[in-house]
Scaffold this active site. Structure first.
Site, mmCIF file in Angstrom:
data_model
loop_
_atom_site.group_PDB
_atom_site.id
_atom_site.type_symbol
_atom_site.label_atom_id
_atom_site.label_comp_id
_atom_site.label_asym_id
_atom_site.label_seq_id
_atom_site.Cartn_x
_atom_site.Cartn_y
_atom_site.Cartn_z
ATOM 1 N N LYS A 185 -10.167 4.970 -11.457
ATOM 2 C CA LYS A 185 -10.408 6.264 -10.789
ATOM 3 C C LYS A 185 -9.389 7.307 -11.248
ATOM 4 O O LYS A 185 -8.424 6.968 -11.944
ATOM 5 C CB LYS A 185 -10.307 6.061 -9.272
ATOM 6 C CG LYS A 185 -8.929 5.563 -8.812
ATOM 7 C CD LYS A 185 -8.936 5.167 -7.347
ATOM 8 C CE LYS A 185 -7.592 4.551 -6.973
ATOM 9 N NZ LYS A 185 -7.561 4.089 -5.566
ATOM 10 N N TYR A 232 15.161 29.163 -14.845
ATOM 11 C CA TYR A 232 14.852 29.860 -13.595
ATOM 12 C C TYR A 232 15.895 29.526 -12.533
ATOM 13 O O TYR A 232 16.346 28.387 -12.432
ATOM 14 C CB TYR A 232 13.472 29.440 -13.081
ATOM 15 C CG TYR A 232 12.331 30.062 -13.841
ATOM 16 C CD1 TYR A 232 12.119 31.444 -13.813
ATOM 17 C CD2 TYR A 232 11.474 29.283 -14.586
ATOM 18 C CE1 TYR A 232 11.052 32.012 -14.509
ATOM 19 C CE2 TYR A 232 10.415 29.838 -15.290
ATOM 20 C CZ TYR A 232 10.219 31.203 -15.244
ATOM 21 O OH TYR A 232 9.179 31.762 -15.929
HETATM 22 C C1 PLP Z 1 -6.903 2.797 -5.789
HETATM 23 C C2 PLP Z 1 -7.326 1.559 -5.112
HETATM 24 C C3 PLP Z 1 -6.940 0.306 -5.618
HETATM 25 C C4 PLP Z 1 -5.960 0.158 -6.756
HETATM 26 O O1 PLP Z 1 -4.656 0.247 -6.209
HETATM 27 P P1 PLP Z 1 -3.369 -0.023 -7.103
HETATM 28 O O2 PLP Z 1 -2.244 0.070 -6.144
HETATM 29 O O3 PLP Z 1 -3.337 1.074 -8.118
HETATM 30 O O4 PLP Z 1 -3.552 -1.359 -7.709
HETATM 31 C C5 PLP Z 1 -7.461 -0.815 -5.009
HETATM 32 N N1 PLP Z 1 -8.286 -0.727 -3.952
HETATM 33 C C6 PLP Z 1 -8.666 0.459 -3.430
HETATM 34 C C7 PLP Z 1 -9.587 0.486 -2.260
HETATM 35 C C8 PLP Z 1 -8.180 1.630 -3.973
HETATM 36 O O5 PLP Z 1 -8.539 2.800 -3.435
#
Ligand code: PLP
Length: 381
Positions: free
Chosen positions: A34, A275
């Site tokens: 994702k 800055y």
């Molecule tokens: C993003 C997500 C994961 C992956 O989590 P990590 O900590 O990156 O391994 C697993 N399960 C769900 C439901 C998530 O939203």
């Protein structure tokens, strides 16, 4: 010359980290890609990983559509599920696995009118065991399972949940969440025994609760399905000082954020830069300007002292990060000149060090890397 900032993505490192997740977890592993593949590029990562993985997962239907449009095959799970009937029809047509976490999603499934060419669905019934975000309460698990399982369009139902504190494996909340998950599992298994069509070994209840941290350091959470995200990208989310299984190897770094010096300046003691003019040099010396800033996703909250590799030497960021540039101390890098290579994070400077200096986590740095940064893939696609 093009602007020298690039994110070098090592696709084979992601595959090798996936293999490590499989070895540790024992069961099937969903590769979570994702948020643009944690910044590595959704389609490129999806295409490269799909032949090697049991399933892929994204958060949203839009991400899943992007992958299917690019002809990424195989099981593909949408972690937030769908929000309306049209989305459900799309998910069906694209043969997606869906998380079901709310009553309105159950209603959508019950009211669904099948279309020609629909697939049967694998559903992931989400139980809230303590995260407090999405899912049904554990005491509703059996009833919900039954309702979903009885639908004609449903191929399988996997019981799933998510940890709030897996990065700190010794915390009591993890044991509580697991106990609560197992209560839900038992209730569903009991019900399955009596459910027509679900007798026999083939119907062993599929379960999934482990994320990366739990794959790495909570073996009691390993189940049929496990979900690896951040560890695929070479970053270990577990707090330091926790014991690991004997077979644990170090994860391979999947991204180097690299750039070059685009200016080298001399400075006198007492002068300031950037800055706010809040960094003052304590000696005469030199500093460099790097093409990389918060407009690229480098964290603005990374202050003076954040490590940076310049020409193979570990030095430090100085002053405030600008939108397009940042400054580095060259007092220990006498050979540095315009064009000298800079690593912002990668093999030498771990992304967690940069995250620590900026008061954030590698997840945010990876996913915050902007469009403006070209991703260069190794091996080339
Ligand atoms: C993003 C997500 C994961 C992956 O989590 P990590 O900590 O990156 O391994 C697993 N399960 C769900 C439901 C998530 O939203």
């Amino acid at each position: 010359m093009t602007r020298p900032l690039q994110a070098i993505v090592k696709l084979d490192a992601i595959v090798s980290n996936y293999r490590q997740a499989k070895t540790l977890a024992g069961g099937a592993v969903v590769a979570v890609i994702k948020a643009n593949g944690y910044g590595h590029g959704l389609v490129n990562v999806g295409l490269h990983l799909s032949p090697h993985v049991d399933a892929l997962a994204v958060a949203t239907l839009e991400e899943a559509i992007e992958l299917r449009t690019a002809n990424v095959p195989g099981r593909l799970l949408v972690l937030e599920g769908v929000f309306d009937a049209e989305a459900l029809a799309t998910a069906n047509r694209l043969d997606l696995d869906l998380v079901v976490h709310s009553d309105y999603q159950v209603a959508l499934l019950q009211e669904y009118q099948p279309n020609a060419g629909d697939s049967t669905l694998n559903l992931w019934l989400k139980i809230d065991t303590g995260m407090g975000r999405l899912g049904f309460s554990p005491d509703r698990a059996a009833q919900q399972y039954k309702e979903l399982f009885s639908l004609d369009m449903v191929k399988s139902v996997i019981l799933t949940s998510h940890f709030a504190c897996a990065d700190e494996p010794d915390r009591e909340e993890n044991a509580q969440q697991l106990a609560s998950f197992d209560r839900a599992v038992n209730a569903v298994e009991k019900l399955l025994k009596d459910l027509p069509g679900a007798e026999g070994e083939a119907f062993a209840l599929q379960q999934s609760i482990a994320n990366s941290a739990a794959i790495l350091a909570l073996p009691a959470a390993h189940r049929h399905w496990n979900r690896a995200g951040i560890m695929l990208y070479g970053s270990d989310p577990v707090v330091r000082g926790v014991d690991r299984p004997a077979e644990t190897q170090s994860l391979a770094c999947s991204m180097t954020l690299q750039s070059r010096l685009i200016a080298v300046r001399s400075v006198h003691k007492g002068e300031s830069i950037g800055y706010g003019a809040d960094f003052h040099f304590e000696e005469d010396g030199r500093y460099g300007i790097v093409a990389c800033g918060y407009g690229d996703g480098y964290p603005r909250h990374a202050g003076t002292g954040t490590p940076v590799m310049v020409g193979g030497v570990r030095t430090r960021l100085i002053g405030r990060v600008s939108m397009d540039m940042l400054a580095v101390d060259l007092s220990k890098v006498p050979h540095a000149e315009v064009g000298t290579e800079v690593e912002l994070w990668g093999n030498e400077i771990s992304i967690s060090e940069v995250a620590d200096c900026a008061g954030t986590i590698p997840y945010e740095l990876f996913t915050g890397l902007t469009q403006r940064v070209p991703r260069v893939y190794l091996p080339a696609e």
